[in-house]
Design a protein around this motif. Structure first.
Motif, PDB file in Angstrom:
ATOM      1  N   ARG A  36      17.304  43.479  21.044  1.00  0.00           N
ATOM      2  CA  ARG A  36      18.517  41.728  20.296  1.00  0.00           C
ATOM      3  C   ARG A  36      19.878  42.128  21.703  1.00  0.00           C
ATOM      4  O   ARG A  36      20.125  40.659  22.063  1.00  0.00           O
ATOM      5  CB  ARG A  36      19.485  42.636  18.971  1.00  0.00           C
ATOM      6  CG  ARG A  36      19.893  41.334  18.440  1.00  0.00           C
ATOM      7  CD  ARG A  36      19.752  40.137  18.453  1.00  0.00           C
ATOM      8  NE  ARG A  36      20.082  38.811  17.564  1.00  0.00           N
ATOM      9  CZ  ARG A  36      20.236  37.526  18.431  1.00  0.00           C
ATOM     10  NH1 ARG A  36      18.819  37.696  19.301  1.00  0.00           N
ATOM     11  NH2 ARG A  36      20.855  36.394  18.486  1.00  0.00           N
ATOM     12  N   MET A  37      20.204  43.326  22.353  1.00  0.00           N
ATOM     13  CA  MET A  37      21.370  42.561  23.214  1.00  0.00           C
ATOM     14  C   MET A  37      20.442  41.717  24.690  1.00  0.00           C
ATOM     15  O   MET A  37      21.081  40.990  25.014  1.00  0.00           O
ATOM     16  CB  MET A  37      21.537  44.299  24.073  1.00  0.00           C
ATOM     17  CG  MET A  37      22.825  43.963  24.526  1.00  0.00           C
ATOM     18  SD  MET A  37      23.958  43.144  23.998  1.00  0.00           S
ATOM     19  CE  MET A  37      24.874  44.602  23.644  1.00  0.00           C
ATOM     20  N   HIS A  43      19.308  34.275  25.388  1.00  0.00           N
ATOM     21  CA  HIS A  43      19.089  33.328  25.104  1.00  0.00           C
ATOM     22  C   HIS A  43      20.729  32.441  25.135  1.00  0.00           C
ATOM     23  O   HIS A  43      20.836  31.348  25.316  1.00  0.00           O
ATOM     24  CB  HIS A  43      18.307  32.491  23.514  1.00  0.00           C
ATOM     25  CG  HIS A  43      17.261  33.191  23.254  1.00  0.00           C
ATOM     26  ND1 HIS A  43      16.018  32.854  24.006  1.00  0.00           N
ATOM     27  CD2 HIS A  43      16.341  34.608  23.258  1.00  0.00           C
ATOM     28  CE1 HIS A  43      15.448  32.930  24.036  1.00  0.00           C
ATOM     29  NE2 HIS A  43      15.170  34.083  23.378  1.00  0.00           N
ATOM     30  N   ASN A  44      21.570  33.602  25.190  1.00  0.00           N
ATOM     31  CA  ASN A  44      23.232  32.530  25.345  1.00  0.00           C
ATOM     32  C   ASN A  44      23.263  33.010  26.099  1.00  0.00           C
ATOM     33  O   ASN A  44      24.715  31.494  26.226  1.00  0.00           O
ATOM     34  CB  ASN A  44      23.791  33.616  24.307  1.00  0.00           C
ATOM     35  CG  ASN A  44      23.136  33.541  22.059  1.00  0.00           C
ATOM     36  OD1 ASN A  44      22.783  32.664  22.020  1.00  0.00           O
ATOM     37  ND2 ASN A  44      23.638  34.301  21.730  1.00  0.00           N
ATOM     38  N   SER A  49      17.272  25.924  31.514  1.00  0.00           N
ATOM     39  CA  SER A  49      16.384  25.729  33.073  1.00  0.00           C
ATOM     40  C   SER A  49      16.592  27.160  33.347  1.00  0.00           C
ATOM     41  O   SER A  49      15.213  27.381  34.511  1.00  0.00           O
ATOM     42  CB  SER A  49      17.072  24.560  34.067  1.00  0.00           C
ATOM     43  OG  SER A  49      18.342  25.311  33.834  1.00  0.00           O
ATOM     44  N   GLU A  50      17.458  28.178  33.280  1.00  0.00           N
ATOM     45  CA  GLU A  50      17.492  29.234  33.628  1.00  0.00           C
ATOM     46  C   GLU A  50      16.489  30.504  32.532  1.00  0.00           C
ATOM     47  O   GLU A  50      16.779  31.571  33.785  1.00  0.00           O
ATOM     48  CB  GLU A  50      18.757  29.914  33.964  1.00  0.00           C
ATOM     49  CG  GLU A  50      19.289  29.029  34.790  1.00  0.00           C
ATOM     50  CD  GLU A  50      21.026  29.807  34.721  1.00  0.00           C
ATOM     51  OE1 GLU A  50      21.663  29.742  33.691  1.00  0.00           O
ATOM     52  OE2 GLU A  50      21.312  29.840  36.206  1.00  0.00           O
ATOM     53  N   ARG A  51      16.179  30.201  32.159  1.00  0.00           N
ATOM     54  CA  ARG A  51      15.313  31.296  31.272  1.00  0.00           C
ATOM     55  C   ARG A  51      14.045  31.568  31.526  1.00  0.00           C
ATOM     56  O   ARG A  51      14.029  32.990  31.081  1.00  0.00           O
ATOM     57  CB  ARG A  51      15.298  31.114  29.346  1.00  0.00           C
ATOM     58  CG  ARG A  51      16.892  30.272  29.065  1.00  0.00           C
ATOM     59  CD  ARG A  51      17.170  30.423  27.638  1.00  0.00           C
ATOM     60  NE  ARG A  51      17.979  30.258  27.338  1.00  0.00           N
ATOM     61  CZ  ARG A  51      18.206  29.651  25.796  1.00  0.00           C
ATOM     62  NH1 ARG A  51      17.276  28.358  25.287  1.00  0.00           N
ATOM     63  NH2 ARG A  51      19.424  28.746  25.195  1.00  0.00           N
ATOM     64  N   ILE A  56      17.108  38.821  35.230  1.00  0.00           N
ATOM     65  CA  ILE A  56      19.026  38.640  36.059  1.00  0.00           C
ATOM     66  C   ILE A  56      19.373  39.483  34.171  1.00  0.00           C
ATOM     67  O   ILE A  56      20.375  40.024  34.068  1.00  0.00           O
ATOM     68  CB  ILE A  56      19.298  37.128  36.064  1.00  0.00           C
ATOM     69  CG1 ILE A  56      18.439  36.806  37.728  1.00  0.00           C
ATOM     70  CG2 ILE A  56      20.995  37.180  36.238  1.00  0.00           C
ATOM     71  CD1 ILE A  56      18.937  35.212  38.186  1.00  0.00           C
ATOM     72  N   ALA A  57      18.458  38.313  33.187  1.00  0.00           N
ATOM     73  CA  ALA A  57      19.256  38.891  31.692  1.00  0.00           C
ATOM     74  C   ALA A  57      19.295  40.019  31.650  1.00  0.00           C
ATOM     75  O   ALA A  57      19.691  40.431  30.970  1.00  0.00           O
ATOM     76  CB  ALA A  57      18.103  37.965  31.268  1.00  0.00           C
TER      77      ALA A  57
END
Length: 129
Positions: A36-37, A43-44, A49-51, A56-57
């Motif tokens: 979930r983290m 998403h948040n 455009s960066e998803r 990176i996330a």
């Protein structure tokens, strides 16, 4: 576990079984939370455009999880990766862990041994955490 010194062999054995089940369940819950983290970071914290840059996330989520869990960065990355697998393509393994049928170390062996198995051939692989 009050009065531990009064436990006989059977009572100690039963207590160990229960504690190990609780630990396995807790590790499954940790996998849900870690997954979930990563979803939250993906998403948040990134605009649409960066998803398409999940690396990176993932790195940021792994850093956050490592800090929260007080483990080295590389351990946070490993745990986050394993959580993603358990909540993605290895939900049957996650269910076994959650039910206390095996340990987290067993789950890690399953993940390692199934690296080259296609997702379609894994049992229960369509659920997400």
């Amino acid at each position: 576990m009050q009065n531990l010194e009064a436990f006989d062999e059977a009572m100690v054995g039963e207590a160990l079984v229960r504690v190990e089940h609780l630990i396995s369940w807790g590790q499954a819950q940790r996998a849900h939370l870690l997954n979930r983290m990563e979803q939250i970071f993906r998403h948040n914290f990134f605009d649409p455009s960066e998803r398409d840059k999940p690396g990176i996330a993932f790195s940021l989520a792994a850093s956050e999880c490592a800090a929260i869990l007080n483990v080295p960065q590389v351990t946070g990355q490993r745990l986050l990766s394993e959580a993603g697998q358990l909540c993605g393509t290895h939900t049957a393994t996650l269910s076994g862990l959650e039910g206390g049928r095996f340990s987290y170390q067993h789950a890690q062996v399953v993940l390692e041994q199934c690296q080259n198995v296609s997702a379609e051939k894994l049992p229960g692989s369509k659920r997400t955490c």
